[in-house]
Design an enzyme around this catalytic site. Sequence first.
Site, PDB file in Angstrom:
ATOM      1  N   SER A  40     104.535  38.233 -26.082  1.00  0.00           N
ATOM      2  CA  SER A  40     105.115  38.226 -24.733  1.00  0.00           C
ATOM      3  C   SER A  40     104.373  39.177 -23.818  1.00  0.00           C
ATOM      4  CB  SER A  40     106.616  38.539 -24.711  1.00  0.00           C
ATOM      5  OG  SER A  40     107.083  38.992 -25.927  1.00  0.00           O
ATOM      6  N   HIS A  72     107.808  32.283 -24.927  1.00  0.00           N
ATOM      7  CA  HIS A  72     106.741  32.117 -25.916  1.00  0.00           C
ATOM      8  C   HIS A  72     106.165  30.715 -25.746  1.00  0.00           C
ATOM      9  CE1 HIS A  72     107.914  35.599 -28.630  1.00  0.00           C
ATOM     10  NE2 HIS A  72     108.818  35.593 -27.673  1.00  0.00           N
ATOM     11  N   ARG A  93     103.862  31.864 -31.933  1.00  0.00           N
ATOM     12  CA  ARG A  93     104.175  32.792 -33.027  1.00  0.00           C
ATOM     13  C   ARG A  93     105.512  32.414 -33.648  1.00  0.00           C
ATOM     14  NH1 ARG A  93     103.145  38.561 -31.236  1.00  0.00           N
ATOM     15  NH2 ARG A  93     101.720  39.008 -32.939  1.00  0.00           N
ATOM     16  N   THR A  94     105.560  32.411 -34.955  1.00  0.00           N
ATOM     17  CA  THR A  94     106.837  32.269 -35.654  1.00  0.00           C
ATOM     18  C   THR A  94     107.303  33.660 -36.049  1.00  0.00           C
ATOM     19  OG1 THR A  94     106.237  30.081 -36.490  1.00  0.00           O
ATOM     20  CG2 THR A  94     107.989  31.234 -37.647  1.00  0.00           C
ATOM     21  N   HIS A  95     108.494  34.022 -35.615  1.00  0.00           N
ATOM     22  CA  HIS A  95     109.020  35.358 -35.920  1.00  0.00           C
ATOM     23  C   HIS A  95     109.813  35.340 -37.234  1.00  0.00           C
ATOM     24  CE1 HIS A  95     108.135  35.945 -31.628  1.00  0.00           C
ATOM     25  NE2 HIS A  95     108.008  37.224 -31.948  1.00  0.00           N
ATOM     26  N   GLU A 194     117.226  47.443 -31.569  1.00  0.00           N
ATOM     27  CA  GLU A 194     117.736  48.521 -32.407  1.00  0.00           C
ATOM     28  C   GLU A 194     118.951  49.194 -31.773  1.00  0.00           C
ATOM     29  OE1 GLU A 194     114.485  48.287 -31.347  1.00  0.00           O
ATOM     30  OE2 GLU A 194     114.056  47.236 -33.221  1.00  0.00           O
ATOM     31  N   SER A 213     107.420  41.813 -34.764  1.00  0.00           N
ATOM     32  CA  SER A 213     106.312  40.960 -35.226  1.00  0.00           C
ATOM     33  C   SER A 213     105.206  41.836 -35.803  1.00  0.00           C
ATOM     34  CB  SER A 213     105.771  40.122 -34.054  1.00  0.00           C
ATOM     35  OG  SER A 213     105.161  40.956 -33.082  1.00  0.00           O
ATOM     36  N   ASN A 236     109.647  47.750 -22.407  1.00  0.00           N
ATOM     37  CA  ASN A 236     110.887  48.513 -22.229  1.00  0.00           C
ATOM     38  C   ASN A 236     110.787  49.769 -23.085  1.00  0.00           C
ATOM     39  OD1 ASN A 236     111.300  46.274 -24.451  1.00  0.00           O
ATOM     40  ND2 ASN A 236     112.659  47.962 -25.025  1.00  0.00           N
TER      41      ASN A 236
HETATM   42  I1  8IG Z   1     109.607  43.015 -25.743  1.00  0.00           I
HETATM   43  O1  8IG Z   1     112.897  47.466 -27.907  1.00  0.00           O
HETATM   44  C1  8IG Z   1     110.569  44.034 -27.133  1.00  0.00           C
HETATM   45  N1  8IG Z   1     110.565  43.626 -28.390  1.00  0.00           N
HETATM   46  N2  8IG Z   1     112.596  45.631 -32.087  1.00  0.00           N
HETATM   47  N3  8IG Z   1     112.747  46.556 -29.962  1.00  0.00           N
HETATM   48  C2  8IG Z   1     112.310  45.576 -30.794  1.00  0.00           C
HETATM   49  N4  8IG Z   1     111.582  44.563 -30.360  1.00  0.00           N
HETATM   50  C3  8IG Z   1     111.285  44.529 -29.061  1.00  0.00           C
HETATM   51  C4  8IG Z   1     111.704  45.493 -28.157  1.00  0.00           C
HETATM   52  C5  8IG Z   1     112.487  46.571 -28.634  1.00  0.00           C
HETATM   53  N5  8IG Z   1     111.246  45.159 -26.941  1.00  0.00           N
END
Ligand code: 8IG
Length: 273
Positions: A40, A72, A93-95, A194, A213, A236
Amino acid sequence: MTHPLNQDNVDPFEIAQQAADQIRSISGIKKHDIALTLGSGWSKAADLLGETVCEIPASDIIGFSKPAVQGHVGSLRSVRLSNGKHALVIGARTHFYENHGVRAVVHSVRTAAKTGAEVMVLTNGAGGIQPQWAGGAAVLISDHINLTASSPLEGANFVDLTNLYSPRLRSIAKEVDASLEEGVYVQFRGPHYETPAEVQMAKTIGGDIVGMSTALEAIAARESGMEILGMSLITNLAAGIQKTPLSHAEVIEAGQKAEARISKLLAEIVVRF
Ligand code: 8IG
């Protein structure tokens, strides 16, 4: 887990070989030198890297499942770089959180290796634990901590992960932008972000970046003998580091704002490999 890669008597490397053969015949490119997975915020890089030879819907290639998440893109592109090398750009992408199994997660990496790629560039959008990365910093991954409790390796396959994220490729990236910082990427399973307590744990154990990922893919890339560059776009600050709740919309918006800048940076780096 009804994904075809998980059926009995299926060899994931054989499926990756078939996928690579399909890519070779559709694109007409005998060997791809570099592969990039665009996470992303990084999709625009596909346009800046060079001339698109062809674009293939990922769902046309064996073993690729449809992307689950908005933001995605699901295609594979063959791009000719200005230095004459060929890049396979993976926008699909496969998560791990999709529950298609870890074979599906690393299928694109194994396919890239079978197309001939010696370098695997893994990019992602992620949360930052270091507050100075607020506002869309691109950060080089120096190492990772895998908290998925999984591995793409099967059986007693004891692969070394020292210098997993190539010091050589990281130093080339820093030649392009000396201000690039590095951090340890912590892969959580997701799809929830989290808790603030989990972010504090990640920080305590040496993490700088949290995401969903990359670590599992990097392990598979090392197993396949590829050199790896990892880069995170910090869309973020991680939960509890930023004071406001996290939202997927915020993440998408931060990615869009940063996209042109980081994509240009990535294009300038890759052409030096
Ligand atoms: I964009 O704050 C993105 N992907 N685990 N934590 C996790 N994955 C993310 C985050 C995040 N921001």
